[in-house]
Design an enzyme around this catalytic site. Structure first.
Site, PDB file in Angstrom:
ATOM      1  N   GLU A  63     -77.464 -39.965  -1.682  1.00 56.27           N
ATOM      2  CA  GLU A  63     -76.217 -39.816  -2.448  1.00 56.27           C
ATOM      3  C   GLU A  63     -76.394 -38.957  -3.691  1.00 56.27           C
ATOM      4  O   GLU A  63     -75.448 -38.812  -4.462  1.00 56.27           O
ATOM      5  CB  GLU A  63     -75.657 -41.201  -2.802  1.00 56.27           C
ATOM      6  CG  GLU A  63     -75.170 -41.952  -1.577  1.00 56.27           C
ATOM      7  CD  GLU A  63     -74.764 -43.402  -1.873  1.00 56.27           C
ATOM      8  OE1 GLU A  63     -75.298 -43.967  -2.844  1.00 56.27           O
ATOM      9  OE2 GLU A  63     -73.940 -43.955  -1.127  1.00 56.27           O
ATOM     10  N   LYS A 114     -82.538 -39.536  -3.342  1.00 57.80           N
ATOM     11  CA  LYS A 114     -82.403 -40.935  -3.771  1.00 57.80           C
ATOM     12  C   LYS A 114     -83.030 -41.876  -2.759  1.00 57.80           C
ATOM     13  O   LYS A 114     -83.670 -42.850  -3.109  1.00 57.80           O
ATOM     14  CB  LYS A 114     -80.917 -41.246  -3.940  1.00 57.80           C
ATOM     15  CG  LYS A 114     -80.598 -42.623  -4.456  1.00 57.80           C
ATOM     16  CD  LYS A 114     -79.074 -42.791  -4.534  1.00 57.80           C
ATOM     17  CE  LYS A 114     -78.673 -44.188  -4.972  1.00 57.80           C
ATOM     18  NZ  LYS A 114     -77.224 -44.424  -4.740  1.00 57.80           N
TER      19      LYS A 114
END
Lengths: 768, 768
Positions: free
Chosen positions: B490, B602
């Protein structure tokens, strides 16, 4: 669309008939302002129907706490809101014991007129109250251009069918709220309420920003034309409101009039403890002149504005009304006297968007102000950004930049960023380019080379540093790239290598370097001062040039066009004309993700670059890019049609240019986007002016000279405009067969018409 | 980090000492739940210090009005919030006239224990009140696994230094609020308060969703071990609360006990008008058994869970405690009995994020539940999505898709989307792939081929249709592309051609087609039913295959890796290890735009694809991709370390695998992210289980057989786990020198260890 609602008229905006559904829209369209304050065309008397109450004071704002669903690092904590100011216009009216309220009466012969030529707004109507009394009212309001803390209302009532006891209850009220508040907070803290004779004062302070404002009124009554020497029959003074009561017995067909002088004195211009005193001075001056003289003064002041700024159009009333409405609203919003102020996107007509300053000012508004006012006005607009340089540096620091890199905010009131969509706030960084471009454009147009050494160069350096740091090196391309941006086309977010952004970034660096060298040659002391101040040396400049000299620009060999961004050709390239009408406007019909992955362009993006840097490209290149991109452009931004109108005109496509022109000039009057009730699109109005002057007139400045390529839409017989070019005013009148120049000034001017030099002597008509 | 705070223990979570600063964190860690309800480890007695009060009921939610800064078309209007439920645990305690409040006493010997083996939570402390009395308290609480509407509290108080008049004021209270409410709305409407003898009932209904809930209590008192046959001395019944008062005179060193039975009966399981009756039945059953028997029953129920789900680790108490905490919390959150329920990201430990269902369920939780429970449980989780198919179709319609295309929501409670970041809600569409993958994974693991013809195929068809429509044709590539997505990482938004998304999209279509063909061959009646229901024909399938057969996958020849997305190589590829420590975690230190244009990952993205589709790639390819991407991975999602741990183990990098393992298994216990006070990371706990079973154990299912490649971190002496494989339970014990298999079942099983077949007879140890 609202196309046939506003009555066509060369000089006025006219509404005939009362339609409760349209009250909010008309409140926007009939707004008045004088650059220092303004308000929507709210009724003075109480109105229980749907209304959007709004009075605004230039430069007075409130930092509303940011509201987002999901916090992103870097969001500003506060959003500078245009603040609904205390109300000075209110006059409750009670007739034979019944409150006058147009939502509860029978209303006949309702008519509004916004007289743009003379700068006043009037409303006339007849009303039959529930108690059976019939009255006629005639209300005139204006905000003085010459005494810009003063507003004037003349409220006449004539009972028609029987005698009436008419009670006027004028008030000033600090207990106002914003339509658009994130947390239902109170923005104003009441400090003091005073009254004395026919004068009332409410002093209030904004929370947090601590602007102090005295809102004042003075009332005079007239019966059958004669002043009544009376004091209020009653005074109701609360903690944030003071209201007087005047009761007059009026015979049928006799007219009673309340003249209310009101307005604001604010701590931007006076000491906090002198606000009421200053207000009393405003009242005393106004009383000394009287209503008629003030109105005459107003007419003269607007005549002076029109003398310089008017554009005439022959043979097309709607086009004429449209362009004058645009010019009028721009002048109501900003007059250029105060470098602390700027041009809010809704001016004094609403509070949507917040903040007062967008890149619209530099990209769209400066050309208008530069050509229609003293050149100090444009210089004030540039100075505004110079004053915010330190804030722009801090803004860049918050996003991780250093060493004096400056990122001007997307939206601001005081130099701090106050917008909070990551894809805009952090990514729509091309705005920085427009700020540098405006310095270039100002210098090119005015020939004032002093601004750059005095102020502009510091701004150019901060901006160049930003681009130098923001571009990153791509090993695979052996070029510098700019990743993760939103271009002028906000229907794309977080794209890589937006052509417009990369191009203007490169240009900003090159221009900064060029100006550093020029200042070094011509203003050595300034050069040394600035280099020291900015801790800038030749090594750093070399690093900038490494970036600007190796900037990647996405290009398609196949199409012979620069690409709006990397990957643009991966889209399904279906033209707008092949979209089903039911799908438009896509910003209402489509989900956001669908808009993003479509090829559709909200407003000029690559073409914005071709507009700014026209000389860098050939006419063939312009044509190729226009033909490639315009078919995917949905023009769903108010800023889109004007640029396309100018380019269509340049390409000789007059029918298309005219269509774009109409769309920009009557956007609000005809309510194309069904949202005028929120306020007018002020900044795009300057684009309308550009459509005529730069589009149809083909005006450019090259090598210190004005060039024209006059064209005329077939719908028009002729048009004219004036340009203040280096302190002489050139009037240009275009007809199908000829263009006439008339110079107000004292030295001859050589202009170029379709490339050929034409010498214009002062005060001598020259026909080409 | 909190690394030395929780006392290491093989079976319990233990806190020693009272620290007001840690109360909220411990409230999360010591939460209890039984799949149907749960609550944070709030004190029963009044506490005026910092606390986050939270009780939750599975499946009960509230659609909170969406709050965003800027509206985007397609946003859901409501956000399904996990709802703070009425409080049944509260017991105000007054000792000699003073309210017991640990924030206002001297507290000694404070100790909490969450006994995971037996499923209870206890708290002991001594307190000196301001009035000088010293008491000892011993409080045990558990939520019954066998009677899942019942909770039990045993609250013992012993005065130490003098006799005391002790007043217990147990209550149930419907007047609760959410910590996390967008608009400060009340979520519960009180309907009815009843009491009868020692029983009290508050019935309330959620606004909008109209879930009815009776919250109940029954109280019994004991003095020195003997039940006191008393009724409340006073009853205080309000509109949403009922509170009893019991007063007992207690001698020094004599112990008084309040036993409170409480909990909820809800309209998901009972008729609205039978809720109090149902509650009375729960109380009667509990009374009949009594506290000790209920506690024994609880121990047996948890023993049964551990019997199947336990993982032992020898030689590393912290690792042992970590994995058991993860397994315990998963079982507290979801037991798989009810296909209407799912696994919320915070379980019953907090209310952040809202909704109960993310792609975490399919990608991370299903393998755990599939292997440690009856296979019906995993089937229930799949059925949950089948039940939501119509909503997923509507969700896709809202974004402009048609013809039965289904887009499962990013976050949901009832099948409707309730998240509202455009870059997630509209773009993180790879979630749809995980839902199809879970069907494949379930079938592969269980060998249950009936789910697909019965339910799964309809889901696969809806998902295939979505991908077919979502992919678009790129003329320049002559391939299908997927534009504008957010992948599992993300830290990238609105990218084009995310490898993971494109790959799983292609796979979804291919798998759907394969299963349509299989069902056609093997379940012809189902095939015909579904094809008719879905209006699907061979032509449409051919169109799907046109897309899947020509899906573009970004690849770098130079690096020999698939690219995370188009343009990845344009980034400045600085490895995480070369980043200054002060810059991390980047999600706290960097602005969002800087994160976006960085290469930092991430959580596993390309590598998530390599995890799901391991067999599609060679070991060398895995190694190349791991070596390319892991150095840019910051693991700032709780879902990241587990996948990397599994892959590091597969690559034989045991030290790295162990480091990742520790990070996933003690994320909450050691509060790596300094946010455990908001609740525990429930769904990622299943990833911890996978790290051991799939990572260290190397377990895979291929061609209907279990495969193992056992490895062991050097920090451990050994570890063991059990797997329910097709209704036989295989225990796998790994030591450095050997792996021991033990099969509970009735037919021999051939497993593969490092590729070699090993036959395991039931109930016979097999050592390899």
């Amino acid at each position: 669309m609202n196309q046939d609602y506003i009555v066509p008229d060369n000089w006025s905006i006219i509404e005939e008939g009362f339609d409760a559904e349209r009250v909010k829209s008309s409140e926007s369209l009939f707004s008045i302002g004088n650059g220092a304050m303004g308000q929507r065309a709210n009724f003075e008397e109480s109105y229980s129907g749907e209304t959007f109450q709004g009075s605004y004071i230039a430069g007075i704002y409130y930092p509303d706490k940011t509201k987002v669903g999901w916090w992103k690092n870097g969001y500003p904590e506060y959003f500078a809101k245009v603040l609904n100011a205390p109300n000075w216009i209110g006059i409750d009216i009670v007739i034979n014991g019944e409150m006058l309220d147009l939502a509860k009466c029978m209303v006949h012969n309702f008519r509004r007129e916004l007289n743009m030529k003379e700068g006043w707004y009037s409303r006339t109507f007849q009303a039959t109250l529930q108690n059976g009394i019939e009255i006629k009212a005639n209300v005139t309001r204006f905000l003085s251009l010459t005494a810009d803390e003063l507003g004037v209302i003349n409220y006449e009532i004539t009972p028609l069918n029987r005698a009436a006891k008419i009670e006027y209850r004028p008030y000033v009220d600090g207990g106002v709220k914003n339509e658009d508040a994130n947390w239902e907070e109170q923005f104003w803290e009441p400090l003091d309420v005073q009254h004395e004779g026919n004068q009332g004062f409410v002093t209030a302070r904004t929370f947090k920003t601590h602007f102090n404002v005295a809102t004042f009124m003075h009332n005079t009554l007239f019966l059958a034309g004669r002043e009544l020497e009376i004091l209020p029959a009653a005074v109701d003074a609360g903690k944030d409101k003071v209201q007087f009561s005047y009761v007059v017995e009026v015979n049928p067909n006799e007219t009673v009039t309340l003249q209310k002088f009101g307005g604001y004195t604010v701590s931007l211009n006076h000491d906090n403890d002198k606000l009421v005193e200053a207000a009393k001075n405003v009242i005393a001056d106004a009383r000394a002149k009287g209503y008629e003289a003030l109105l005459e003064e107003q007419k003269r002041a607007w005549a002076a504005i029109w003398e310089m700024a008017d554009i005439t159009i022959e043979g097309d009333v709607k086009a004429q009304q449209g362009i004058r409405f645009n010019i009028f609203q721009l002048n109501q919003t900003y007059l250029g006297k105060d470098p602390r102020l700027n041009i809010g996107p809704k001016g004094f007509t609403g509070e949507k968007y917040g903040g007062s300053t967008y890149w619209d000012t530099e990209a769209y508004c400066i050309p208008f102000y530069m050509a229609t006012k003293d050149q100090q006005v444009a210089r004030n607009l540039l100075t505004y950004r110079h004053n915010h340089l330190q804030k722009a540096i801090e803004n860049a620091q918050k996003l991780g930049f250093s060493n004096g890199a400056a990122l001007y905010p997307m939206v601001t009131m005081n130099g701090e960023e106050c917008h909070n969509e990551w894809e805009i706030t952090f990514e729509e960084i091309h705005r920085n380019g427009a700020i540098a471009y405006a310095i270039f454009n100002y210098t090119r147009f005015t020939g004032d080379h002093s601004y750059i050494p005095e102020k502009g160069l510091e701004v150019l350096i901060g901006i160049a540093r930003f681009w130098h740091q923001r571009a990153t090196y791509s090993a695979q391309r052996n070029k510098y790239v700019i990743l993760g941006v939103t271009g002028p086309n906000e229907y794309e977010n977080n794209v890589n290598n937006n052509f417009y952004t990369n191009y203007i970034a490169k240009w900003c660096i090159d221009y900064a370097v060029e100006q550093i060298e020029k200042v070094k040659r011509e203003y050595t002391a300034d050069h040394d001062r600035i280099m020291k101040l900015a801790s800038l040396d030749a090594d750093e400049i070399k690093q900038w040039q490494e970036v600007s000299g190796n900037m990647y620009l996405p290009y398609s060999e196949e199409h012979g066009v620069y690409l709006q961004q990397d990957g643009f050709l991966d889209k399904e390239l279906v033209k707008v004309s092949d979209l089903d009408r039911s799908q438009r406007p896509i910003n209402q019909k489509w989900s956001w993700d669908r808009i993003l992955r479509s090829p559709y362009i909200k407003q000029a993006d690559v073409l914005q670059g071709f507009y700014f840097f026209e000389d860098h490209f050939t006419q063939e290149e312009l044509e190729r890019h226009f033909d490639f991109y315009e078919p995917y452009t949905v023009h769903e931004s108010s800023l889109s049609p004007c640029v396309h109108s100018i380019q269509a005109a340049k390409l000789g496509r007059m029918e298309q240019a005219y269509t774009f022109y109409l769309r920009t000039s009557r956007l609000d009057l005809d309510d194309y986007n069904k949202e005028v009730e929120e306020g007018c699109h002020i900044t795009s109005m300057a684009g309308t002016w550009m459509s005529i002057v730069e589009g149809f007139g083909g005006m450019r400045v090259k090598d210190d000279a004005l060039h024209f390529e006059p064209r005329i839409p077939q719908q028009w017989k002729g048009y004219s405009f004036k340009v203040n070019f280096r302190n002489q005013v050139l009037k240009v009148s275009v007809h199908r067969e000829e263009t006439v120049f008339n110079l107000e000034g004292d030295k001859e001017l050589t202009v170029y018409v379709n490339g050929k030099p034409v010498t214009v002597e002062p005060n001598t008509l020259v026909t080409v």
